[in-house]
Enzyme design. Structure first.
Site, PDB file in Angstrom:
ATOM      1  N   GLU A  42      -3.889  -9.618   2.738  1.00  0.00           N
ATOM      2  CA  GLU A  42      -4.631  -9.449   3.850  1.00  0.00           C
ATOM      3  C   GLU A  42      -5.794 -10.530   3.804  1.00  0.00           C
ATOM      4  OE1 GLU A  42      -3.601  -6.915   1.879  1.00  0.00           O
ATOM      5  OE2 GLU A  42      -2.859  -5.254   3.147  1.00  0.00           O
TER       6      GLU A  42
ATOM      7  N   GLU B  69       0.880  -1.245  -0.026  1.00  0.00           N
ATOM      8  CA  GLU B  69      -0.058  -0.090  -0.047  1.00  0.00           C
ATOM      9  C   GLU B  69       0.900   1.226  -0.201  1.00  0.00           C
ATOM     10  OE1 GLU B  69      -2.413  -1.723   3.130  1.00  0.00           O
ATOM     11  OE2 GLU B  69      -4.292  -0.886   2.035  1.00  0.00           O
TER      12      GLU B  69
HETATM   13  N1  3HC Z   1       4.152  -8.991  11.006  1.00  0.00           N
HETATM   14  C1  3HC Z   1       4.792  -9.578  12.198  1.00  0.00           C
HETATM   15  N2  3HC Z   1       5.800 -10.609  11.891  1.00  0.00           N
HETATM   16  C2  3HC Z   1       5.838 -11.016  10.746  1.00  0.00           C
HETATM   17  C3  3HC Z   1       5.169 -10.479   9.381  1.00  0.00           C
HETATM   18  C4  3HC Z   1       4.110  -9.211   9.812  1.00  0.00           C
HETATM   19  N3  3HC Z   1       3.511  -8.710   8.837  1.00  0.00           N
HETATM   20  N4  3HC Z   1       5.699 -10.975   8.511  1.00  0.00           N
HETATM   21  C5  3HC Z   1       6.643 -11.828   8.816  1.00  0.00           C
HETATM   22  N5  3HC Z   1       6.535 -11.874  10.139  1.00  0.00           N
HETATM   23  C6  3HC Z   1       7.666 -12.507  11.089  1.00  0.00           C
HETATM   24  C7  3HC Z   1       7.307 -14.049  11.153  1.00  0.00           C
HETATM   25  O1  3HC Z   1       6.272 -14.457  12.130  1.00  0.00           O
HETATM   26  C8  3HC Z   1       8.845 -14.849  11.451  1.00  0.00           C
HETATM   27  O2  3HC Z   1       8.916 -14.644  12.645  1.00  0.00           O
HETATM   28  P1  3HC Z   1       9.654 -15.850  13.507  1.00  0.00           P
HETATM   29  O3  3HC Z   1      11.179 -15.752  12.953  1.00  0.00           O
HETATM   30  O4  3HC Z   1       9.592 -15.232  15.099  1.00  0.00           O
HETATM   31  O5  3HC Z   1       8.892 -17.206  13.194  1.00  0.00           O
HETATM   32  C9  3HC Z   1       9.678 -13.708  10.754  1.00  0.00           C
HETATM   33  O6  3HC Z   1       8.969 -12.342  10.500  1.00  0.00           O
HETATM   34  C10 3HC Z   1      10.200 -14.299   9.351  1.00  0.00           C
HETATM   35  O7  3HC Z   1       9.024 -14.550   8.614  1.00  0.00           O
HETATM   36  P2  3HC Z   1       8.747 -15.847   7.761  1.00  0.00           P
HETATM   37  O8  3HC Z   1       9.302 -16.975   8.664  1.00  0.00           O
HETATM   38  O9  3HC Z   1       7.523 -16.090   7.001  1.00  0.00           O
HETATM   39  O10 3HC Z   1       9.868 -15.556   6.571  1.00  0.00           O
HETATM   40  P3  3HC Z   1       9.781 -15.893   5.105  1.00  0.00           P
HETATM   41  O11 3HC Z   1      11.319 -15.313   4.215  1.00  0.00           O
HETATM   42  O12 3HC Z   1       9.560 -17.504   4.791  1.00  0.00           O
HETATM   43  O13 3HC Z   1       8.579 -15.228   4.429  1.00  0.00           O
HETATM   44  C11 3HC Z   1       7.450 -13.158   4.064  1.00  0.00           C
HETATM   45  C12 3HC Z   1       8.625 -13.680   4.457  1.00  0.00           C
HETATM   46  C13 3HC Z   1       6.928 -13.625   2.707  1.00  0.00           C
HETATM   47  C14 3HC Z   1       7.175 -11.775   4.283  1.00  0.00           C
HETATM   48  C15 3HC Z   1       6.264 -14.044   5.178  1.00  0.00           C
HETATM   49  O14 3HC Z   1       6.478 -13.850   6.241  1.00  0.00           O
HETATM   50  C16 3HC Z   1       4.890 -13.334   4.995  1.00  0.00           C
HETATM   51  O15 3HC Z   1       4.132 -13.755   4.125  1.00  0.00           O
HETATM   52  N6  3HC Z   1       4.425 -12.372   5.877  1.00  0.00           N
HETATM   53  C17 3HC Z   1       3.244 -12.081   6.095  1.00  0.00           C
HETATM   54  C18 3HC Z   1       2.887 -10.845   4.982  1.00  0.00           C
HETATM   55  C19 3HC Z   1       1.688 -10.431   5.195  1.00  0.00           C
HETATM   56  O16 3HC Z   1       0.492 -11.011   5.293  1.00  0.00           O
HETATM   57  N7  3HC Z   1       1.299  -8.986   5.158  1.00  0.00           N
HETATM   58  C20 3HC Z   1       0.230  -8.313   5.477  1.00  0.00           C
HETATM   59  C21 3HC Z   1      -0.094  -8.129   6.830  1.00  0.00           C
HETATM   60  S1  3HC Z   1      -1.732  -7.226   7.252  1.00  0.00           S
HETATM   61  C22 3HC Z   1      -1.502  -5.658   6.628  1.00  0.00           C
HETATM   62  O17 3HC Z   1      -0.356  -5.234   6.084  1.00  0.00           O
HETATM   63  C23 3HC Z   1      -2.679  -4.751   6.839  1.00  0.00           C
HETATM   64  C24 3HC Z   1      -2.465  -3.387   5.914  1.00  0.00           C
HETATM   65  O18 3HC Z   1      -3.447  -3.594   5.032  1.00  0.00           O
HETATM   66  C25 3HC Z   1      -2.968  -2.363   6.876  1.00  0.00           C
END
Ligand code: 3HC
Length: 702
Positions: A131, A111
Site C-alpha cells: 500500500e 489482509e
Molecule cells: N486494482 C485494480 N486493478 C488492478 C489491481 C488492483 N489492485 N491490480 C492490478 N490491476 C489491473 C492492472 O491495472 C492491469 O489492468 P490492465 O490490463 O487494464 O492494464 C491488470 O490488473 C493486470 O495487472 P498487471 O499488468 O500489473 O499484471 P501483472 O501480472 O504484471 O501483475 C500484480 C499483477 C502483481 C497483482 C500487479 O498488478 C500489482 O502489483 N497490483 C497492485 C497490487 C496492490 O498494490 N495492491 C494493494 C491495493 S491497495 C489495498 O489493497 C488497500 C487495502 O489495504 C484496504
C-alpha cells in the site's frame, strides 16, 4: 458494477463435505471491488448461518489470489461493506477459515490472509502489503495483525518497503502453515481447515505484538522514516505500527483507519495511483496489437563490464540461458563473479532456491569466442559507448546471429537508426537502454528504430518485462527520452551554479524536492569522464553562442572523475560526500570570468528552474513523438532518474503546479540562457487552450 461483474458470479460458494469452498473469481487479479466485497460478505454470512458447514476455505480462480482493493475505486466515495469489516468477520468466525493462496496475495488480499485462521501457500506464491507504494497504508488491519504474527520490526520493514514476501520465507517466519504444490493447494487447505476444528483457532488480534527488541524496532523505524524522503505513507505506516506496541488491537485499528482515510484522499496517493496505471500504459505500444514476440530461451551479451555483466546476471536470474562474450578474459572472470553475486541476492531474498541458483550459474557460458552467439535468440551488445565500435560489432553480430535473432544495442545516446542500417539487418535491431546498475534499476528504454520489425520490438518488451523492468518505448533522438530531458535539467543546474549556487546547495534543493540524489551527486556517481568524452566529441557541433559552463571540464582535467576517483563535484571521505573548497573556488572563478556577480540562489528558485527545464524539454520530446504519451515520461523519470514517485512524475506534477506558471518560468530561462531553452510549442499550445498534459489525447488529431 461493470458489465463483467453483472454477467458472472464474482464469488462462488460450493460444498465439499463439511467444507464451504468460497472462490473469488474476478479477473484479471481478483481485485476487491465493491461488488466483490458485497458478494464475499454475503457468502461468509451464509457459511456462518448454514449448520452444514463446519469450516471454510477461501481461494481464488484465475492467475492469482486477491491482489488487493480495487485501485480504480479509490477515486470514488467509500461504500460498505468495508474490507476491514470483512476481515474482522473472518477472524471472529467460530468456524475455522483457511486461505489457499496462489500467485500474489497483496494489500487487501494479504489482509484477508492475515485475518484467516490458517494459511496454505502454493509454491511461488507471495504475500505483500504494498500500500505505501500507492501512498496508502494497509486499511483492513494489516498494520495491526502482521506485527502480532511475526516480529514487529520485520512487519515494519515489509509494510514500509511494500516488498513481496516469498512463500518459503513466509513459512520460515511462521506466517504460512504450509507451502505446497499448486496441485495440492486446495486439498491441503481443506485438510487444515478440518484439522483446526479441534485445535483451537489462532486469532491474530488476540495475540500480543511480537517485539523482542525495542531498540531494533526503533532503529528500523528511523531507517524507514529516512527512506521516505517526503513520502507521507511511509511515515504513517511507521506511526500505525509503532502504535501497536503500546495500544490495544482495537485502538490500533482505529488509528490505522484514520490514517488510511487521510491518505486515501491525499495528493500523494493520487499521484502514486497515476503512476501505477502509467506503468501499465507504458506497455501499450501502437502497432503491436496481435504481434507475437519471437521465442527467446538463450540470451547473448557482448561486453562483460559493469553493464554487460549486470545484464547477464539479470538474464540468468530470469532463468534464460546466457552466453557472455568479451575479448578480455579477466573481464569475463569479473563478469561471472558479478552474475554469481546477483544470483546470491535472489537467493537471500527467497526468490530463488540456492540449488536452482547454483544450477543456473553452471549454465553460464563466458567466452572470448563471438561465434558462441550463433545460438542466441536475443543478443545485447553492452560495449563502450562509441558509435564506430558499436557499428562494427553489430555488423559482425548480424553475420553470426541466427536469422530469427533480435540484436539489441545498449546505448544511452547513439543513433540507433544509423547503427541498424549499417549492420545490414535493420529489422532485427532495437535499442535497449538499461540504467546502472542494470540488475536493480527498473527502467529500460526500448528504442524503436525506423526499420525495427514490430515482432523485434515485441520481443524486446517481453524480455524486459521478464527481467522485471518497466519498459518505455521511445523513438530515436540524441539521448532518447530520458537523457535528453536530463541533459537540459543538468545544464540548467550548471547555470544556477554559475549564477551563485554551490553544488551542495543545488543537490540539497533537489533532494528536498524528493529526488533520490541531486544532479551533482549523480554525476559523481556515474563518473564525470564519460560525459566529458561525449562533450569533447560533440564540441564541434555545439551551437555557436550556446551558454556553456566549463566547470565540469576543469574538474576532469584535474583528474576529479567523481566518486570512483575519490573526488569530483565533492570530496569523498569514507565514502561520504563533502563540499570541497577546491570546487567552490573553481565555481567562483568561472562566474567571475563570465562577469557574473554571484548572488544567493534560493532553494525555491533552484527547484523552479529545474522543473521548468525538465517540463519544457519533455514537451518537445512529446511533440516530436519521441515519447508516446506524457505518462511515459513520468514513468521514465521516476524509475530511471530518481524523480520522487509521490509527485507522480514531472508532467503529472506540472499539471498540478499549473502550466501557465511553468511557461512563465520557461520563458525566464530562455531569456537568461538563450539557445536550447526556447519555450516548447506544445507548452504554449496547452496554455493557450487552457489544457494540461492530462489532456494530451485531445490534441492527438487524426
Ligand atoms: N486494482 C485494480 N486493478 C488492478 C489491481 C488492483 N489492485 N491490480 C492490478 N490491476 C489491473 C492492472 O491495472 C492491469 O489492468 P490492465 O490490463 O487494464 O492494464 C491488470 O490488473 C493486470 O495487472 P498487471 O499488468 O500489473 O499484471 P501483472 O501480472 O504484471 O501483475 C500484480 C499483477 C502483481 C497483482 C500487479 O498488478 C500489482 O502489483 N497490483 C497492485 C497490487 C496492490 O498494490 N495492491 C494493494 C491495493 S491497495 C489495498 O489493497 C488497500 C487495502 O489495504 C484496504
Amino acid at each position: 458494477m461493470t458489465a463483467a461483474e453483472e454477467r458472472e458470479p464474482l464469488v462462488r460458494l460450493e460444498r465439499d463435505g463439511a467444507i464451504a469452498l468460497v472462490t473469488i473469481d474476478h479477473p484479471p487479479v481478483n481485485a476487491l471491488s465493491h461488488a466483490v466485497r458485497s458478494a464475499l460478505a454475503s457468502m461468509l454470512q451464509e457459511v456462518q448461518a448454514n449448520g452444514g458447514f463446519a469450516a471454510a476455505v477461501i481461494a481464488c480462480a484465475g492467475r492469482t489470489f486477491v491482489a488487493g482493493a480495487d485501485i480504480r475505486e479509490f477515486d470514488q466515495p467509500l461504500r460498505t461493506p468495508h474490507l476491514s469489516e470483512i476481515c474482522d468477520a473472518i477472524e471472529a468466525s467460530a468456524k475455522p477459515i483457511v486461505v489457499a493462496v496462489h500467485g500474489t496475495a497483496l494489500g487487501g488480499g494479504c489482509e484477508i490472509a492475515l485475518a484467516a485462521h490458517g494459511r496454505v501457500l502454493a509454491e511461488g506464491a507471495v504475500l505483500g502489503l504494498p500500500e505505501v507504494k500507492l501512498g496508502l497504508i494497509p486499511g483492513a488491519g494489516g498494520t495491526q495483525r502482521l506485527p502480532r504474527l511475526i516480529e514487529a520490526h520485520l512487519a515494519l520493514d515489509l509494510i514500509t518497503s511494500g516488498r513481496h514476501l516469498p512463500a518459503v520465507r513466509a513459512r520460515e517466519l511462521g506466517l504460512a502453515d504450509d507451502v505446497v504444490s499448486a496441485a495440492d493447494l486446495l486439498n491441503k487447505a481443506k485438510a487444515l481447515a478440518l484439522a483446526l476444528r479441534s485445535r483451537g483457532l489462532r486469532r491474530a488480534s488476540a495475540s500480543p505484538v511480537t517485539v523482542s527488541d525495542r531498540g531494533g524496532f526503533a532503529a528500523s523505524a528511523a531507517k524507514a522514516a529516512a527512506r521516505a524522503r517526503g513520502q507521507m505513507s511511509i511515515a504513517a505506516a511507521v506511526e500505525a505500527i509503532a502504535g501497536t506496541l503500546d495500544a490495544s488491537f482495537e485502538d490500533g485499528l482505529r488509528r490505522e483507519r484514520e490514517l488510511f482515510l487521510q491518505l486515501r484522499g491525499s495528493d500523494q496517493s493520487k499521484a502514486l495511483r497515476h503512476l501505477f496505471f502509467a506503468e501499465r500504459d507504458a506497455g501499450r505500444v501502437e502497432g503491436l496489437r496481435g504481434v507475437a514476440p519471437r521465442a527467446v530461451s538463450t540470451v547473448g551479451v557482448v561486453g562483460a563490464g559493469t553493464m554487460g555483466a549486470g545484464i547477464a546476471g539479470a538474464c540468468l536470474a530470469a532463468k534464460f540461458q546466457v552466453r557472455i562474450v568479451d575479448l578480455d578474459t579477466s573481464a569475463l572472470g569479473r563478469g561471472r563473479e558479478r552474475a554469481r553475486r546477483i544470483l546470491e541476492r535472489e537467493t537471500a531474498s527467497g526468490r530463488l532456491p540456492p540449488e536452482e541458483a547454483a544450477a543456473l550459474l553452471s549454465t553460464l557460458v563466458a567466452t572470448n569466442d563471438m561465434t558462441a552467439l550463433s545460438k542466441a535468440d536475443f543478443v545485447i551488445e553492452a560495449v563502450f559507448e562509441d558509435y564506430d565500435l558499436k557499428a562494427g560489432l553489430l555488423a559482425r553480430l548480424a553475420k553470426i546471429a541466427k536469422p530469427s535473432a533480435v540484436l539489441a544495442t545498449n546505448t544511452s545516446y547513439l543513433d540507433v537508426n544509423g547503427l541498424a542500417a549499417a549492420c545490414g539487418r535493420p529489422r532485427d535491431v532495437i535499442g535497449l537502454h538499461f540504467f546502472a546498475p542494470p540488475e536493480t534499476m527498473k527502467l529500460a528504454e526500448l528504442v524503436r528504430a525506423r526499420d525495427s520489425a514490430p515482432d523485434a520490438v515485441a520481443t524486446g518488451l517481453q524480455l524486459a518485462r521478464r527481467l522485471g523492468k518497466i519498459p518505455v518505448v521511445v523513438e530515436v533522438c540524441d539521448g532518447f527520452l530520458g537523457n535528453r530531458i536530463f541533459a537540459m535539467y543538468r545544464r540548467e543546474m550548471e547555470y544556477a551554479l554559475e549564477d551563485g549556487a554551490l553544488p551542495e546547495e543545488i543537490d540539497a534543493a533537489m533532494e528536498a524536492h524528493g529526488f533520490a540524489m541531486g544532479p551533482f551527486a549523480v554525476a559523481d556517481l556515474s563518473g564525470l569522464d564519460i560525459a566529458w568524452a561525449r562533450r569533447k566529441r560533440l564540441a564541434a557541433t555545439r551551437a555557436p553562442g550556446e551558454r556553456y559552463v566549463g566547470v565540469a571540464d576543469e574538474l576532469c582535467e584535474a583528474g576529479r572523475f567523481g566518486r570512483k576517483a575519490g573526488a569530483g563535484w565533492y570530496a569523498y571521505r569514507n565514502g561520504q560526500r563533502e563540499p570541497d573548497p577546491f570546487v567552490t573556488a573553481l565555481v567562483e572563478k568561472h562566474s567571475a570570468s563570465r562577469g557574473i556577480v554571484r548572488r544567493p540562489v534560493s532553494m525555491e528558485e533552484i527547484q523552479r528552474r529545474a522543473r521548468a527545464a525538465i517540463v519544457n524539454e519533455a514537451a518537445k520530446v512529446l511533440a516530436e513523438g519521441i515519447a508516446a504519451r506524457p505518462s511515459d515520461i513520468d514513468v521514465a523519470f521516476v524509475h530511471g532518474y530518481g524523480y520522487p514517485s509521490w509527485r507522480g512524475g514531472p508532467l503529472y506534477e506540472a499539471d498540478r503546479v499549473g502550466l501557465d506558471r511553468l511557461l512563465e518560468d520557461a520563458e525566464r530561462l530562455h531569456a537568461a540562457n538563450g539557445i536550447g531553452f526556447e519555450p516548447a510549442g506544445l507548452l504554449v499550445e496547452l496554455v493557450d487552450e487552457g489544457l494540461g498534459f492530462a489532456d494530451w489525447p485531445k490534441l492527438q488529431r487524426p
